[in-house]
Design an enzyme around this catalytic site. Structure first.
Site, PDB file in Angstrom:
ATOM      1  N   GLN A  29       1.518  -8.362  19.023  1.00 38.87           N
ATOM      2  CA  GLN A  29       0.288  -8.502  19.803  1.00 38.87           C
ATOM      3  C   GLN A  29      -0.111  -9.960  19.977  1.00 38.87           C
ATOM      4  O   GLN A  29       0.406 -10.846  19.311  1.00 38.87           O
ATOM      5  CB  GLN A  29      -0.851  -7.736  19.106  1.00 38.87           C
ATOM      6  CG  GLN A  29      -1.025  -8.070  17.636  1.00 38.87           C
ATOM      7  CD  GLN A  29      -1.578  -6.917  16.805  1.00 38.87           C
ATOM      8  OE1 GLN A  29      -2.167  -5.982  17.334  1.00 38.87           O
ATOM      9  NE2 GLN A  29      -1.415  -6.991  15.497  1.00 38.87           N
ATOM     10  N   HIS A  60     -16.824  -3.142   6.981  1.00 36.83           N
ATOM     11  CA  HIS A  60     -15.980  -2.914   5.795  1.00 36.83           C
ATOM     12  C   HIS A  60     -16.706  -2.138   4.695  1.00 36.83           C
ATOM     13  O   HIS A  60     -16.118  -1.274   4.059  1.00 36.83           O
ATOM     14  CB  HIS A  60     -15.441  -4.255   5.274  1.00 36.83           C
ATOM     15  CG  HIS A  60     -14.444  -4.863   6.209  1.00 36.83           C
ATOM     16  ND1 HIS A  60     -14.593  -6.109   6.781  1.00 36.83           N
ATOM     17  CD2 HIS A  60     -13.283  -4.362   6.708  1.00 36.83           C
ATOM     18  CE1 HIS A  60     -13.562  -6.361   7.569  1.00 36.83           C
ATOM     19  NE2 HIS A  60     -12.758  -5.317   7.553  1.00 36.83           N
ATOM     20  N   ASP A  84      -6.693  -7.946   7.989  1.00 30.43           N
ATOM     21  CA  ASP A  84      -7.653  -9.035   7.757  1.00 30.43           C
ATOM     22  C   ASP A  84      -8.056  -9.116   6.283  1.00 30.43           C
ATOM     23  O   ASP A  84      -8.465 -10.155   5.793  1.00 30.43           O
ATOM     24  CB  ASP A  84      -8.892  -8.870   8.658  1.00 30.43           C
ATOM     25  CG  ASP A  84      -9.509  -7.489   8.531  1.00 30.43           C
ATOM     26  OD1 ASP A  84     -10.109  -7.206   7.489  1.00 30.43           O
ATOM     27  OD2 ASP A  84      -9.366  -6.676   9.469  1.00 30.43           O
ATOM     28  N   GLU A 104       0.308  -2.799   6.681  1.00 31.45           N
ATOM     29  CA  GLU A 104      -0.058  -3.461   7.946  1.00 31.45           C
ATOM     30  C   GLU A 104       1.225  -3.684   8.740  1.00 31.45           C
ATOM     31  O   GLU A 104       2.203  -4.203   8.214  1.00 31.45           O
ATOM     32  CB  GLU A 104      -0.784  -4.777   7.632  1.00 31.45           C
ATOM     33  CG  GLU A 104      -0.880  -5.781   8.763  1.00 31.45           C
ATOM     34  CD  GLU A 104      -1.694  -5.316   9.961  1.00 31.45           C
ATOM     35  OE1 GLU A 104      -2.879  -5.029   9.815  1.00 31.45           O
ATOM     36  OE2 GLU A 104      -1.113  -5.237  11.074  1.00 31.45           O
ATOM     37  N   GLY A 136       2.375   2.370   9.605  1.00 32.94           N
ATOM     38  CA  GLY A 136       1.712   3.336   8.726  1.00 32.94           C
ATOM     39  C   GLY A 136       2.275   4.737   8.856  1.00 32.94           C
ATOM     40  O   GLY A 136       2.364   5.490   7.873  1.00 32.94           O
ATOM     41  N   ASP A 153      -7.860   1.890   8.561  1.00 34.35           N
ATOM     42  CA  ASP A 153      -8.542   0.714   9.115  1.00 34.35           C
ATOM     43  C   ASP A 153      -7.693   0.164  10.256  1.00 34.35           C
ATOM     44  O   ASP A 153      -7.210  -0.962  10.220  1.00 34.35           O
ATOM     45  CB  ASP A 153      -8.698  -0.323   7.985  1.00 34.35           C
ATOM     46  CG  ASP A 153      -9.544  -1.509   8.398  1.00 34.35           C
ATOM     47  OD1 ASP A 153     -10.097  -1.507   9.508  1.00 34.35           O
ATOM     48  OD2 ASP A 153      -9.648  -2.457   7.599  1.00 34.35           O
ATOM     49  N   SER A 154      -7.477   1.006  11.244  1.00 33.88           N
ATOM     50  CA  SER A 154      -6.529   0.650  12.299  1.00 33.88           C
ATOM     51  C   SER A 154      -7.247   0.128  13.530  1.00 33.88           C
ATOM     52  O   SER A 154      -8.457   0.244  13.659  1.00 33.88           O
ATOM     53  CB  SER A 154      -5.731   1.882  12.687  1.00 33.88           C
ATOM     54  OG  SER A 154      -6.599   2.785  13.322  1.00 33.88           O
ATOM     55  N   ASP A 156      -7.661   0.209  17.827  1.00 35.13           N
ATOM     56  CA  ASP A 156      -7.943   1.335  18.746  1.00 35.13           C
ATOM     57  C   ASP A 156      -6.685   2.176  19.006  1.00 35.13           C
ATOM     58  O   ASP A 156      -5.567   1.670  18.894  1.00 35.13           O
ATOM     59  CB  ASP A 156      -8.438   0.784  20.096  1.00 35.13           C
ATOM     60  CG  ASP A 156      -9.765   0.058  19.964  1.00 35.13           C
ATOM     61  OD1 ASP A 156     -10.458   0.293  18.967  1.00 35.13           O
ATOM     62  OD2 ASP A 156     -10.089  -0.738  20.862  1.00 35.13           O
ATOM     63  N   PRO A 160       0.760   0.731  19.069  1.00 32.87           N
ATOM     64  CA  PRO A 160       1.268   1.228  17.779  1.00 32.87           C
ATOM     65  C   PRO A 160       0.251   2.032  16.975  1.00 32.87           C
ATOM     66  O   PRO A 160       0.604   2.761  16.050  1.00 32.87           O
ATOM     67  CB  PRO A 160       1.650  -0.051  17.022  1.00 32.87           C
ATOM     68  CG  PRO A 160       0.942  -1.161  17.702  1.00 32.87           C
ATOM     69  CD  PRO A 160       0.747  -0.742  19.130  1.00 32.87           C
TER      70      PRO A 160
HETATM   71  N1  SAM Z   1     -11.803  -3.350  12.045  1.00 33.42           N
HETATM   72  C1  SAM Z   1     -10.945  -3.115  13.095  1.00 33.42           C
HETATM   73  C2  SAM Z   1     -11.498  -2.303  14.229  1.00 33.42           C
HETATM   74  O1  SAM Z   1     -11.924  -1.156  14.027  1.00 33.42           O
HETATM   75  O2  SAM Z   1     -11.555  -2.844  15.325  1.00 33.42           O
HETATM   76  C3  SAM Z   1      -9.578  -2.823  12.649  1.00 33.42           C
HETATM   77  C4  SAM Z   1      -9.087  -4.055  11.947  1.00 33.42           C
HETATM   78  S1  SAM Z   1      -7.487  -4.242  11.484  1.00 33.42           S
HETATM   79  C5  SAM Z   1      -7.236  -5.940  11.811  1.00 33.42           C
HETATM   80  C6  SAM Z   1      -6.432  -3.292  12.513  1.00 33.42           C
HETATM   81  C7  SAM Z   1      -4.969  -3.536  12.156  1.00 33.42           C
HETATM   82  O3  SAM Z   1      -4.213  -2.354  12.336  1.00 33.42           O
HETATM   83  C8  SAM Z   1      -4.291  -4.624  12.982  1.00 33.42           C
HETATM   84  O4  SAM Z   1      -4.062  -5.739  12.196  1.00 33.42           O
HETATM   85  C9  SAM Z   1      -2.999  -3.963  13.471  1.00 33.42           C
HETATM   86  O5  SAM Z   1      -1.893  -4.840  13.432  1.00 33.42           O
HETATM   87  C10 SAM Z   1      -2.871  -2.783  12.517  1.00 33.42           C
HETATM   88  N2  SAM Z   1      -2.068  -1.667  13.011  1.00 33.42           N
HETATM   89  C11 SAM Z   1      -2.015  -1.148  14.264  1.00 33.42           C
HETATM   90  N3  SAM Z   1      -1.151  -0.124  14.326  1.00 33.42           N
HETATM   91  C12 SAM Z   1      -0.633   0.027  13.072  1.00 33.42           C
HETATM   92  C13 SAM Z   1       0.335   0.904  12.502  1.00 33.42           C
HETATM   93  N4  SAM Z   1       0.922   1.856  13.234  1.00 33.42           N
HETATM   94  N5  SAM Z   1       0.629   0.776  11.185  1.00 33.42           N
HETATM   95  C14 SAM Z   1       0.017  -0.177  10.428  1.00 33.42           C
HETATM   96  N6  SAM Z   1      -0.890  -1.052  10.929  1.00 33.42           N
HETATM   97  C15 SAM Z   1      -1.209  -0.951  12.226  1.00 33.42           C
END
Ligand code: SAM
Length: 274
Positions: A29, A60, A84, A104, A136, A153-154, A156, A160
């Protein structure tokens, strides 16, 4: 100074003035770090604001603490997404927690957070934390009957992260939880992302016996109103138990009163999910 706009829906945007904009392209990304007057540093992934120094505690704390408090004795915690580090930091505030696994997909998010968001990523290298750079959905295939709490905590449900909001994925979550296991998921904005929200709750309800939806404020998320969904097969997540555990946890958003009334959500949202 530049005005940065996040296009939250086809018709609505959030615009923040930034003193500086840094862009990093990872394998997965586009990562942007904004330095802003109002929100401090802001983390943006593929155009969507993920967290800011000023309001991250709202998200959080609300994502992590209810699930950990409702569990009788949470020892093993898994966080999916959350690179994060904010959820890791909050989970470690619970004394009973012995290990936190963070899964992550994008290692670069972790590096960027460690470089630009030290207050959020502060506990990522704690000795109780183990980081897995994996998807995940695949990660859970090999871990059955292990975790006490799984925190979704993914980002949208696009790209992925799309699979992380589907029934087939929630079934994997269920089989990775051990007795009394609880899942909590961020389930989007009920106001501006009604379709995502309703769908996530619907899919979770297909899999788990007890499901509870609650809301909270996060000023930089769509509509400033966010939803979270708790689910379990063994623990009735709607019971307001163990609220005194909050006495030992330093928080800025959630307190005993809010926790006791966690499910006091607006009527129009209840109507969406009944
Ligand atoms: N607080 C945030 C929100 O609701 O907008 C979410 C924060 S966190 C930074 C989201 C993370 O999920 C990203 O860093 C992204 O790379 C990760 N992510 C996305 N798809 C994923 C997957 N299939 N497996 C593991 N991590 C994933």
């Amino acid at each position: 100074m530049v005005w940065f706009t996040e296009y939250q829906t086809e018709n609505v945007g959030l615009t923040i003035k930034a003193k500086e904009v840094k862009t990093i392209n990872s394998k997965y990304q586009e990562i942007i770090v904004l330095d802003t007057e109002e929100f401090g540093k802001v983390l943006v992934l593929d155009g969507a604001v993920q967290t800011t120094e000023k309001d991250e505690f709202m998200y959080h704390e609300m994502l992590v603490h209810p699930a950990l408090i409702k569990h009788p004795q949470p020892q093993r915690v898994l966080i999916i997404g959350g690179g994060d580090g904010g959820s890791v930091r909050e989970a470690l505030k619970h004394k009973s927690v012995e290990e936190v696994h963070l899964c992550e997909i994008d290692e670069e998010v972790i590096f960027v957070s460690e470089k630009y968001f030290p207050s959020i990523s502060s506990k990522l290298r704690d000795e109780k934390v183990k980081i897995f750079i994996e998807d995940g959905n695949q990660f859970l295939e090999e871990r059955k009957n292990y975790y006490d709490v799984i925190i979704m905590d993914s980002s949208d449900p696009i790209g992925p992260a799309e699979v992380l909001f589907q029934e087939s994925f929630y079934k994997k979550v269920k089989s990775s939880l051990r007795k009394n296991g609880i899942m909590v998921a961020q389930t989007e904005s009920p106001f501006l992302q009604e379709k995502y929200f309703k769908n996530a709750v619907k899919e979770i309800k297909k899999v788990f016996k007890y499901v509870g939806v609650y809301t909270g404020f996060v000023p930089t998320y769509p509509a400033g109103m966010w939803s979270y969904t708790l689910a379990s097969d063994d623990v009735n997540v709607l019971d307001n138990v163990n609220k005194d555990r909050l006495d030992n946890i330093e928080t800025k958003y959630i307190d005993e009163y809010l926790y006791t009334n966690l499910f006091a959500i607006p009527k129009f949202i209840k109507n969406m999910i009944e």
